[in-house]
Design a protein around this motif. Structure first.
Motif, PDB file in Angstrom:
ATOM      1  N   GLN A  36       0.840  -1.203   0.000  1.00  0.00           N
ATOM      2  CA  GLN A  36       0.000   0.000   0.000  1.00  0.00           C
ATOM      3  C   GLN A  36       0.872   1.249   0.000  1.00  0.00           C
ATOM      4  OE1 GLN A  36      -0.337  -2.043   2.975  1.00  0.00           O
ATOM      5  NE2 GLN A  36      -2.123  -3.291   2.428  1.00  0.00           N
ATOM      6  N   ALA A  37       0.348   2.320  -0.575  1.00  0.00           N
ATOM      7  CA  ALA A  37       1.097   3.575  -0.612  1.00  0.00           C
ATOM      8  C   ALA A  37       1.449   4.046   0.786  1.00  0.00           C
ATOM      9  CB  ALA A  37       0.282   4.640  -1.344  1.00  0.00           C
ATOM     10  N   ASN A  38       0.531   3.910   1.735  1.00  0.00           N
ATOM     11  CA  ASN A  38       0.768   4.437   3.079  1.00  0.00           C
ATOM     12  C   ASN A  38       1.494   3.472   3.996  1.00  0.00           C
ATOM     13  OD1 ASN A  38      -1.668   2.959   2.851  1.00  0.00           O
ATOM     14  ND2 ASN A  38      -2.485   3.831   4.741  1.00  0.00           N
ATOM     15  N   THR A  39       1.920   2.300   3.487  1.00  0.00           N
ATOM     16  CA  THR A  39       2.728   1.389   4.308  1.00  0.00           C
ATOM     17  C   THR A  39       4.108   1.139   3.689  1.00  0.00           C
ATOM     18  OG1 THR A  39       1.820  -0.595   3.230  1.00  0.00           O
ATOM     19  CG2 THR A  39       0.687   0.206   5.221  1.00  0.00           C
ATOM     20  N   CYS A  40       4.474   1.950   2.698  1.00  0.00           N
ATOM     21  CA  CYS A  40       5.772   1.793   2.041  1.00  0.00           C
ATOM     22  C   CYS A  40       6.544   3.100   2.099  1.00  0.00           C
ATOM     23  CB  CYS A  40       5.593   1.369   0.584  1.00  0.00           C
ATOM     24  SG  CYS A  40       4.921  -0.293   0.394  1.00  0.00           S
ATOM     25  N   THR A  41       7.810   3.022   2.490  1.00  0.00           N
ATOM     26  CA  THR A  41       8.655   4.209   2.527  1.00  0.00           C
ATOM     27  C   THR A  41       9.053   4.618   1.111  1.00  0.00           C
ATOM     28  OG1 THR A  41      10.685   2.914   2.672  1.00  0.00           O
ATOM     29  CG2 THR A  41       9.609   3.509   4.760  1.00  0.00           C
ATOM     30  N   PRO A  42       9.445   5.871   0.934  1.00  0.00           N
ATOM     31  CA  PRO A  42       9.917   6.284  -0.389  1.00  0.00           C
ATOM     32  C   PRO A  42      11.069   5.432  -0.908  1.00  0.00           C
ATOM     33  CG  PRO A  42       9.485   8.215   0.957  1.00  0.00           C
ATOM     34  CD  PRO A  42       9.348   7.018   1.863  1.00  0.00           C
ATOM     35  N   ASP A  43      11.970   5.023  -0.021  1.00  0.00           N
ATOM     36  CA  ASP A  43      13.102   4.199  -0.465  1.00  0.00           C
ATOM     37  C   ASP A  43      12.630   2.850  -0.993  1.00  0.00           C
ATOM     38  OD1 ASP A  43      14.924   6.159   0.137  1.00  0.00           O
ATOM     39  OD2 ASP A  43      15.479   5.322   2.099  1.00  0.00           O
ATOM     40  N   LEU A  44      11.649   2.248  -0.328  1.00  0.00           N
ATOM     41  CA  LEU A  44      11.135   0.959  -0.789  1.00  0.00           C
ATOM     42  C   LEU A  44      10.414   1.117  -2.128  1.00  0.00           C
ATOM     43  CD1 LEU A  44      10.862  -2.048  -0.071  1.00  0.00           C
ATOM     44  CD2 LEU A  44       8.657  -1.511   0.994  1.00  0.00           C
ATOM     45  N   LEU A  45       9.696   2.208  -2.280  1.00  0.00           N
ATOM     46  CA  LEU A  45       9.003   2.470  -3.543  1.00  0.00           C
ATOM     47  C   LEU A  45       9.998   2.685  -4.682  1.00  0.00           C
ATOM     48  CD1 LEU A  45       6.237   4.889  -2.220  1.00  0.00           C
ATOM     49  CD2 LEU A  45       5.918   2.514  -2.944  1.00  0.00           C
ATOM     50  N   LYS A  46      11.056   3.450  -4.414  1.00  0.00           N
ATOM     51  CA  LYS A  46      12.071   3.697  -5.445  1.00  0.00           C
ATOM     52  C   LYS A  46      12.727   2.406  -5.896  1.00  0.00           C
ATOM     53  CE  LYS A  46      13.571   8.431  -4.269  1.00  0.00           C
ATOM     54  NZ  LYS A  46      12.710   8.751  -3.109  1.00  0.00           N
ATOM     55  N   GLU A  47      13.087   1.559  -4.925  1.00  0.00           N
ATOM     56  CA  GLU A  47      13.769   0.309  -5.272  1.00  0.00           C
ATOM     57  C   GLU A  47      12.830  -0.651  -5.989  1.00  0.00           C
ATOM     58  OE1 GLU A  47      17.074  -2.402  -5.364  1.00  0.00           O
ATOM     59  OE2 GLU A  47      16.739  -0.226  -5.362  1.00  0.00           O
ATOM     60  N   SER A  48      11.575  -0.631  -5.634  1.00  0.00           N
ATOM     61  CA  SER A  48      10.593  -1.467  -6.334  1.00  0.00           C
ATOM     62  C   SER A  48      10.491  -1.057  -7.795  1.00  0.00           C
ATOM     63  CB  SER A  48       9.221  -1.347  -5.662  1.00  0.00           C
ATOM     64  OG  SER A  48       9.260  -1.837  -4.336  1.00  0.00           O
ATOM     65  N   ARG A  49      10.419   0.243  -8.040  1.00  0.00           N
ATOM     66  CA  ARG A  49      10.341   0.726  -9.418  1.00  0.00           C
ATOM     67  C   ARG A  49      11.610   0.368 -10.190  1.00  0.00           C
ATOM     68  NH1 ARG A  49       8.558   4.933 -12.903  1.00  0.00           N
ATOM     69  NH2 ARG A  49       9.595   4.380 -14.860  1.00  0.00           N
ATOM     70  N   ARG A  50      12.768   0.512  -9.554  1.00  0.00           N
ATOM     71  CA  ARG A  50      14.027   0.196 -10.241  1.00  0.00           C
ATOM     72  C   ARG A  50      14.066  -1.269 -10.643  1.00  0.00           C
ATOM     73  NH1 ARG A  50      18.826  -2.043  -9.760  1.00  0.00           N
ATOM     74  NH2 ARG A  50      18.413  -2.858  -7.670  1.00  0.00           N
ATOM     75  N   LEU A  51      13.660  -2.151  -9.735  1.00  0.00           N
ATOM     76  CA  LEU A  51      13.698  -3.584 -10.028  1.00  0.00           C
ATOM     77  C   LEU A  51      12.635  -3.974 -11.045  1.00  0.00           C
ATOM     78  CD1 LEU A  51      14.441  -4.947  -6.459  1.00  0.00           C
ATOM     79  CD2 LEU A  51      15.913  -5.138  -8.475  1.00  0.00           C
ATOM     80  N   SER A  52      11.484  -3.312 -11.013  1.00  0.00           N
ATOM     81  CA  SER A  52      10.462  -3.565 -12.026  1.00  0.00           C
ATOM     82  C   SER A  52      11.017  -3.287 -13.417  1.00  0.00           C
ATOM     83  CB  SER A  52       9.234  -2.696 -11.759  1.00  0.00           C
ATOM     84  OG  SER A  52       8.339  -2.701 -12.847  1.00  0.00           O
ATOM     85  N   ASP A  53      11.727  -2.183 -13.551  1.00  0.00           N
ATOM     86  CA  ASP A  53      12.322  -1.849 -14.840  1.00  0.00           C
ATOM     87  C   ASP A  53      13.426  -2.824 -15.213  1.00  0.00           C
ATOM     88  OD1 ASP A  53      10.619   0.297 -15.070  1.00  0.00           O
ATOM     89  OD2 ASP A  53      12.080   1.776 -14.369  1.00  0.00           O
ATOM     90  N   GLU A  54      14.252  -3.178 -14.237  1.00  0.00           N
ATOM     91  CA  GLU A  54      15.371  -4.081 -14.513  1.00  0.00           C
ATOM     92  C   GLU A  54      14.887  -5.462 -14.914  1.00  0.00           C
ATOM     93  OE1 GLU A  54      18.428  -6.279 -11.577  1.00  0.00           O
ATOM     94  OE2 GLU A  54      18.748  -4.105 -11.694  1.00  0.00           O
ATOM     95  N   LEU A  55      13.879  -5.956 -14.215  1.00  0.00           N
ATOM     96  CA  LEU A  55      13.359  -7.298 -14.471  1.00  0.00           C
ATOM     97  C   LEU A  55      12.294  -7.312 -15.569  1.00  0.00           C
ATOM     98  CD1 LEU A  55      13.004  -8.395 -10.746  1.00  0.00           C
ATOM     99  CD2 LEU A  55      14.767  -9.150 -12.346  1.00  0.00           C
ATOM    100  N   GLU A  56      11.844  -6.129 -15.977  1.00  0.00           N
ATOM    101  CA  GLU A  56      10.802  -5.989 -16.987  1.00  0.00           C
ATOM    102  C   GLU A  56       9.529  -6.726 -16.584  1.00  0.00           C
ATOM    103  OE1 GLU A  56      12.731  -7.276 -20.613  1.00  0.00           O
ATOM    104  OE2 GLU A  56      13.520  -5.258 -20.966  1.00  0.00           O
ATOM    105  N   VAL A  57       9.065  -6.423 -15.368  1.00  0.00           N
ATOM    106  CA  VAL A  57       7.835  -7.019 -14.849  1.00  0.00           C
ATOM    107  C   VAL A  57       6.890  -5.919 -14.404  1.00  0.00           C
ATOM    108  CG1 VAL A  57       9.004  -9.136 -14.115  1.00  0.00           C
ATOM    109  CG2 VAL A  57       8.772  -7.224 -12.488  1.00  0.00           C
ATOM    110  N   PRO A  58       5.586  -6.197 -14.387  1.00  0.00           N
ATOM    111  CA  PRO A  58       4.628  -5.208 -13.889  1.00  0.00           C
ATOM    112  C   PRO A  58       4.860  -4.894 -12.416  1.00  0.00           C
ATOM    113  CG  PRO A  58       3.518  -6.925 -15.152  1.00  0.00           C
ATOM    114  CD  PRO A  58       4.923  -7.398 -14.925  1.00  0.00           C
TER     115      PRO A  58
END
Length: 476
Positions: free
Chosen positions: A204-226
């Protein structure tokens, strides 16, 4: 593999970038792919099926589901929702329910979900939960196409007294969960002949820190997954993020660099400019400009008196709209219909939200989110994910516009057959890949065990009857 020729009264065929209605048409399937749509096919065919008075559509893509718990929502989540939580069950009843389900009950829910999804037209599902490997095994056996994620977060909400929301934080635990989620993606590569894949799901947006969100987006792009997240799904979420960061959930995700074309926002109801969120802002433009999509799950909120204001406005803003089921019934038929009706009600117009918009949302628009031009359409080169709808039923007849009949009237009984990846998983109403014998009895027992365990998972020790009283008093 044998070449299959399928003839039907109507086929929703994809042509020049849009669905079109092909009357007295033919679909030819070779292996897992469609190789022909049209009339007057002159090529080879090893098997010919005359589907007669039938509408053939692409399979539905369900972009938001919780298969390991949803079947036990019944008799638990309806008719309750405290005003201090703005009618949502997220704070109180949902954690009680999910934590009280035992592992045998989880297995039963997954099994029931396989049946329910296929019988109501889902051929591709995006599942978020905590037991991804078990769900993957079930989807592989059932023949479903699935994207599966194990959720993770930096903290969790709870209510210490039944009146307010509090949080417990564990940032290291969030990153450990992300690592496990990436491990699941790697484990699922190649499963089910490529039908079963992984993706990322910070909870959830309100249970994730900005750092966790940033790393999730980076890995999504790296792994090419939704990449998906529950966002703008509750008023307490909006209020808490405004208090902590001075931003709406959408602004918060944007500031963390989270939004992008691979992202689907679960729900995204409580946005700026709505009657709920009396704040100036441009949340819809932010979503649209980022290329992110939303997954609207109409029924789960409508039963609590909540709806998007309004889906046509999202569409006009350029937001890519997809549909999911979230809760029970896990029926894309129901999701499509509730989305259609509520879109009109909110917009107060009959013509601003059309049957074709809903068909697109459940097919090609969801495929766009997944980056799959081989899903959500019937065209040469596309995956052979097909639904065969009976037209000669009391519900579907008379037929002038089969797409309107499908969106506004069809039921699960009108869905005759389902093909996924070129293989039949249901024929003439009979499931071929799921054993339904004893399923309802096992689900009943799972529910009874769960209801009895509720006090063990409530900080105030309340019974389910105290939290969600039965509709009628017992007869004496």
């Amino acid at each position: 593999m044998p070449i299959l020729r399928l003839d039907a009264r109507y086929v929703v065929a994809f042509q020049e970038g849009e669905h079109r209605l092909l009357e007295n048409g033919t679909v030819v399937v070779d292996g897992d792919r469609v190789v022909f749509t049209g009339r007057d096919y002159q090529g080879p065919a090893d098997d010919c099926v005359d589907a007669g008075d039938t509408l053939v559509t692409p399979g539905f893509i369900n972009t938001h589901a919780h298969l390991e718990t949803a079947p036990l929502d019944k008799s638990f989540q309806e008719d309750v929702g405290k005003r201090q939580f703005f009618s949502t069950g997220l704070v109180e009843t949902l954690p009680m329910q999910e934590n009280s389900i035992d592992e045998e009950g989880v297995d039963t829910c997954i099994e029931v979900s396989m049946s329910e999804l296929i019988r109501t037209g889902t051929t591709t599902v995006m599942h978020q939960g905590l037991r991804g490997r078990r769900v993957a095994e079930a989807c592989e056996r059932a023949g479903l196409r699935a994207y599966i994620a194990d959720g993770y977060r930096s903290g969790r909400w709870f209510t210490p007294d039944g009146n307010r929301v509090a949080y417990e934080w564990d940032e290291d635990g969030g990153f450990a969960g992300l690592e496990r989620a990436v491990g699941l993606i790697e484990d699922l590569r190649g499963r089910g002949s490529g039908r079963v894949r992984g993706f990322l799901s910070p909870w959830q947006a309100n249970t994730c820190t900005p750092d966790l969100l940033k790393e999730s987006r980076r890995l999504s792009d790296e792994l090419e997954v939704p990449l998906t997240i529950h966002a703008a799904q509750a008023m307490f979420e909006v209020m808490d993020l405004m208090a902590a960061h001075g931003m709406t959930p959408i602004e918060y995700l944007e500031s963390a660099g989270f939004l992008g074309p691979r992202v689907v926002l679960g729900h995204a109801i409580f946005t700026t400019g709505t009657s709920w969120v009396n704040l100036p802002g441009d949340d819809l433009r932010r979503i649209a400009d980022s290329g992110a999509s939303i997954s609207y799950n109409a029924w789960t909120f409508a039963r609590r008196g909540i709806m998007v204001e309004s889906l046509p406005a999202y569409r006009r803003a350029g937001v890519n709209i997809t549909l999911g089921t979230d809760t029970t019934p896990q029926s894309m038929i129901e999701s499509i219909r509730w989305s259609a009706i509520l879109g009109k009600v909110a917009d107060r117009r009959a013509d601003s939200w059309l049957a074709t918009h809903l068909l697109d949302a459940a097919t090609v628009d969801a495929a766009r989110l997944l980056g799959r031009d081989d899903l959500g359409r019937i065209a040469p080169g596309a995956k052979a994910d097909l639904l065969l709808w009976r037209l000669g039923t009391p519900v579907m007849s008379p037929v002038r516009d089969p797409i309107r009949n499908l969106v506004y009237y069809a039921t699960r009984e009108d869905l005759a057959s389902v093909m996924i990846d070129g293989a039949w998983v249901m024929r003439d109403g009979a499931l071929l890949t799921v054993d339904e014998e004893g399923m309802t009895e096992r689900l009943q027992r799972a529910g009874e065990r769960s209801w009895a365990r509720v006090p063990d998972h409530d900080r105030l020790g309340r019974t389910l009857e105290e939290v969600a009283p039965s509709s009628l008093r017992p007869f004496r």
